[in-house]
Design a protein around this motif. Structure first.
Motif, mmCIF file in Angstrom:
data_model
loop_
_atom_site.group_PDB
_atom_site.id
_atom_site.type_symbol
_atom_site.label_atom_id
_atom_site.label_comp_id
_atom_site.label_asym_id
_atom_site.label_seq_id
_atom_site.Cartn_x
_atom_site.Cartn_y
_atom_site.Cartn_z
ATOM 1 N N SER A 177 0.845 -1.206 0.000
ATOM 2 C CA SER A 177 0.000 0.000 0.000
ATOM 3 C C SER A 177 0.874 1.247 0.000
ATOM 4 O O SER A 177 0.587 2.230 -0.690
ATOM 5 C CB SER A 177 -0.914 0.027 1.226
ATOM 6 O OG SER A 177 -1.753 -1.093 1.240
ATOM 7 N N GLN A 180 2.275 1.682 -3.459
ATOM 8 C CA GLN A 180 1.250 2.066 -4.435
ATOM 9 C C GLN A 180 0.972 3.556 -4.408
ATOM 10 O O GLN A 180 0.790 4.176 -5.459
ATOM 11 C CB GLN A 180 -0.065 1.330 -4.136
ATOM 12 C CG GLN A 180 -0.187 -0.016 -4.803
ATOM 13 C CD GLN A 180 -1.562 -0.607 -4.579
ATOM 14 O OE1 GLN A 180 -1.982 -0.864 -3.450
ATOM 15 N NE2 GLN A 180 -2.277 -0.824 -5.650
ATOM 16 N N HIS A 207 -2.498 0.007 -12.965
ATOM 17 C CA HIS A 207 -3.136 1.235 -12.468
ATOM 18 C C HIS A 207 -2.187 2.394 -12.706
ATOM 19 O O HIS A 207 -1.072 2.417 -12.190
ATOM 20 C CB HIS A 207 -3.434 1.063 -10.976
ATOM 21 C CG HIS A 207 -4.146 2.215 -10.378
ATOM 22 N ND1 HIS A 207 -5.484 2.454 -10.572
ATOM 23 C CD2 HIS A 207 -3.711 3.224 -9.595
ATOM 24 C CE1 HIS A 207 -5.837 3.551 -9.923
ATOM 25 N NE2 HIS A 207 -4.781 4.032 -9.325
ATOM 26 N N LYS A 209 -1.480 6.437 -12.372
ATOM 27 C CA LYS A 209 -1.920 7.567 -11.547
ATOM 28 C C LYS A 209 -1.946 8.811 -12.408
ATOM 29 O O LYS A 209 -1.075 9.656 -12.356
ATOM 30 C CB LYS A 209 -0.978 7.761 -10.357
ATOM 31 C CG LYS A 209 -1.560 8.656 -9.268
ATOM 32 C CD LYS A 209 -0.526 9.033 -8.245
ATOM 33 C CE LYS A 209 -0.319 7.951 -7.227
ATOM 34 N NZ LYS A 209 0.602 8.355 -6.144
ATOM 35 N N THR A 215 -7.319 2.480 -14.819
ATOM 36 C CA THR A 215 -7.021 1.090 -14.440
ATOM 37 C C THR A 215 -7.443 0.166 -15.561
ATOM 38 O O THR A 215 -8.562 0.258 -16.061
ATOM 39 C CB THR A 215 -7.776 0.710 -13.150
ATOM 40 O OG1 THR A 215 -7.400 1.612 -12.114
ATOM 41 C CG2 THR A 215 -7.425 -0.699 -12.713
ATOM 42 N N LYS B 22 -6.438 3.383 -3.804
ATOM 43 C CA LYS B 22 -7.037 3.446 -5.144
ATOM 44 C C LYS B 22 -7.541 4.837 -5.493
ATOM 45 O O LYS B 22 -7.561 5.229 -6.639
ATOM 46 C CB LYS B 22 -8.209 2.458 -5.244
ATOM 47 C CG LYS B 22 -7.786 1.006 -5.153
ATOM 48 C CD LYS B 22 -7.108 0.544 -6.403
ATOM 49 C CE LYS B 22 -6.814 -0.948 -6.302
ATOM 50 N NZ LYS B 22 -5.742 -1.406 -7.088
ATOM 51 N N ASN B 23 -7.995 5.613 -4.487
ATOM 52 C CA ASN B 23 -8.506 6.950 -4.814
ATOM 53 C C ASN B 23 -7.626 8.046 -4.253
ATOM 54 O O ASN B 23 -8.086 9.154 -3.984
ATOM 55 C CB ASN B 23 -9.964 7.108 -4.354
ATOM 56 C CG ASN B 23 -10.140 6.819 -2.877
ATOM 57 O OD1 ASN B 23 -9.282 7.162 -2.078
ATOM 58 N ND2 ASN B 23 -11.235 6.190 -2.510
ATOM 59 N N LYS B 174 -14.789 5.066 -2.851
ATOM 60 C CA LYS B 174 -14.370 4.605 -4.175
ATOM 61 C C LYS B 174 -14.978 5.494 -5.245
ATOM 62 O O LYS B 174 -16.154 5.779 -5.243
ATOM 63 C CB LYS B 174 -14.848 3.173 -4.374
ATOM 64 C CG LYS B 174 -14.357 2.523 -5.627
ATOM 65 C CD LYS B 174 -14.829 1.091 -5.700
ATOM 66 C CE LYS B 174 -14.467 0.492 -7.039
ATOM 67 N NZ LYS B 174 -14.983 -0.863 -7.187
#
Lengths: 239, 294
Positions: A177, A180, A207, A209, A215, B22-23, B174
């Motif tokens: 994490s 990422q 993915h 950015k 994605t 992810k966000n 999300k």
């Protein structure tokens, strides 16, 4: 259907971190592909290999048509062996100062690569970061080391890190994490959840950015000399 | 509510922005920073997860002149001896702010890294110290970003402790599609009341929130889905069929519980057992279950 090399080629030379997580041996092709593409793109590579010996990567790259020794003699490929660095004092308890020594070695080699080439980028490739917690370094110490590695590589070129992640290991999940959120491109290579299939060997999720984030998911099939990538559900067995 | 928070027209104290990996690029933090840059003469950004140049590059040149970045990304533990590392910053957070006389805002990107490199109490003390300091310049607003995935395995309840210190909590869920973002904003008012709102909005390229729609959580009970609807065959019963079903006598119901009209019918139509004992059978007239008190 396309080659894996084409998929990652667009982001190859962008400065920033590309982080790759794998959960099995099926995705061992990723790092050799990156090394192959970087060397072919006339980029110098400093390769910190913690998981396998240099012979292992040399054999894979030879199958892909690359003679690693030749690049080593030219001075555009420098390997740093994790076995040699950490293997001398196995009784020693590893602390942050050991990682600092490794960082200083990486600094020294990157400076050598940069000075040897007046133009062009110097990439740093690390395989695989999850060895550090296994050797006894805490998540905090590993993150501090990686923070310095990222800061160093930003001045030289792209940085590619691979990490092995499992759902049962919270430390590796935290590390992934952390990587990422610092990555411009993060790639997750997973096994199929439905079990073994001879036509589909796993899934890849890339993915990027960007604004907005992008994605894409694919499935892949390993052949003897290449990796075929295709949209989910469009393997040769289905079509 | 998200529009009000990102415009920073009021002073909120501590704003906590909760994101997931992810966000993390949703842009909500940058919207808040854009609002702070319009309100304050100086906004100080403590950069841990990105370089100062990457952070500042998101904003226009005019706004960049108001942005002061403290670079903890390059030398977090003092290995490079640049003189700017996390330990020095935590020992005296306002040391780099002494040149400013007016009110400032501080943005910490990210608080999760401070928790990772130190601990949650250090991060909480930092927020409290920045907001309660009486030395000049006065820090009116502190914005901190937290990545929830980095703390899910912690026993310290990191996110809960940071939420305790925050006056406004912006949780980013999300993202649906494209530049749309779902946020839950929780604001603790000075009267003690807590307001909470969930909204769908869009983020523009110059870090403005627009097209805000409320996502109201319905208090009505959800209608149960009828699985027998829209079938090609009939699964439900008519009223007459239901009545007939209720009249069916179950075979093992005790005689005394059956209606009187049915009991005679059951004795007449029920099966009988004919037992012819052999010579070897030890036939006992006594009921073996006689001693049971059921």
């Amino acid at each position: 259907m396309e080659e894996f090399s084409n998929l990652i080629g667009a982001d190859l030379l962008q400065t920033g971190l590309t982080s790759i997580s794998v959960d099995g041996n099926e995705a061992n092709f990723v790092i050799p592909h990156y090394v192959h593409l970087l060397l072919k793109a006339d980029c110098s590579v400093l390769f910190l290999h913690l998981e396998h010996s240099l012979n292992h990567y040399s054999n894979i790259l030879a199958k892909m048509g690359l003679n690693v020794k030749q690049f080593q003699e030219q001075g555009s490929f420098i390997p740093i062996s994790g076995f040699q660095f950490f293997g001398h004092d196995l009784d020693e308890e590893y602390h942050l100062h050991k990682l600092r020594s490794l960082y200083e070695m990486i600094c020294e080699h990157l400076e050598k690569l940069s000075s040897a080439r007046s133009s062009g980028q110097c990439a740093l490739v690390v395989d695989n970061v999850s060895i550090l917690p296994i050797l006894g370094f805490s998540v905090k110490e590993t993150c501090i080391f990686l923070q310095y590695v990222l800061a160093l590589s930003r001045d030289h070129g792209p940085c590619v890190l691979k990490i092995y992640v499992t759902s049962i290991d919270n430390e590796l999940q935290t590390l992934w994490s952390w990587l990422q959120c610092r990555s411009a491109v993060s790639i997750e290579c997973k096994r199929l959840t439905t079990g073994y299939c001879k036509d589909v060997h796993g899934e890849i999720e890339i993915h990027r950015k960007s604004q907005p984030p992008n994605t894409r998911k694919y499935q892949f099939q390993l052949t003897d000399k290449s990796v075929k990538v295709f949209a989910i559900g469009t393997s040769s067995a289905v079509l | 509510m998200i529009e009000q928070i990102t415009s920073c027209k009021e002073t909120y104290g501590c704003i906590l922005v909760e994101e997931s990996v992810k966000n993390a690029n949703s842009g909500v933090l940058r919207c808040i920073v854009r609002g702070l840059l319009e309100k304050y003469d100086r906004v100080v950004c403590v950069c841990l997860s990105s370089t100062p140049s990457d952070f500042a590059a998101s904003f226009s040149a005019e706004k960049q002149s108001k942005l002061v970045c403290i670079d903890l990304f390059s030398d977090v533990d003092g290995w490079r001896e640049t003189g700017c590392n996390l330990s020095q910053f935590l020992s005296n957070p306002k040391s780099s702010l002494t040149n400013f006389s007016s009110k400032v805002a501080v943005v910490i990107d990210s608080l999760s890294d401070i928790v990772l490199y130190r601990n949650v109490s250090t991060a909480c003390r930092l927020i409290r110290r920045l907001l309660s300091s009486k030395e000049s310049p006065k820090i009116e607003t502190v914005v901190g970003r937290v990545l929830t995935e980095l703390h899910r395995s912690d026993d310290d309840e990191v996110v809960e402790k940071l939420r305790y210190y925050a006056n406004v909590i912006v949780s980013i869920e999300k993202m649906p599609v494209g530049s749309k973002v779902v946020t839950t904003v929780e604001q603790k008012l000075s009267s003690g009341k807590v307001t909470r709102k969930r909204e769908l909005s869009k983020v523009s390229t110059d870090w403005h929130v627009y097209d805000v729609e409320d996502l109201i959580v319905s208090s009505k009970p959800k209608e149960k889905l009828d699985p027998t609807a829209n079938l090609t065959f009939k699964l439900s019963l008519t009223d007459s069929e239901k009545e007939a079903r209720s009249r069916v006598v179950l075979p093992y119901v005790h005689q005394h519980l059956r209606p009187e009209s049915d009991s005679r019918a059951s004795t007449a139509s029920g099966g009988k057992i004919f037992y012819q004992p052999d010579e070897a059978d030890d036939f006992d007239e006594e009921d073996p279950d006689d001693d049971l008190d059921i």
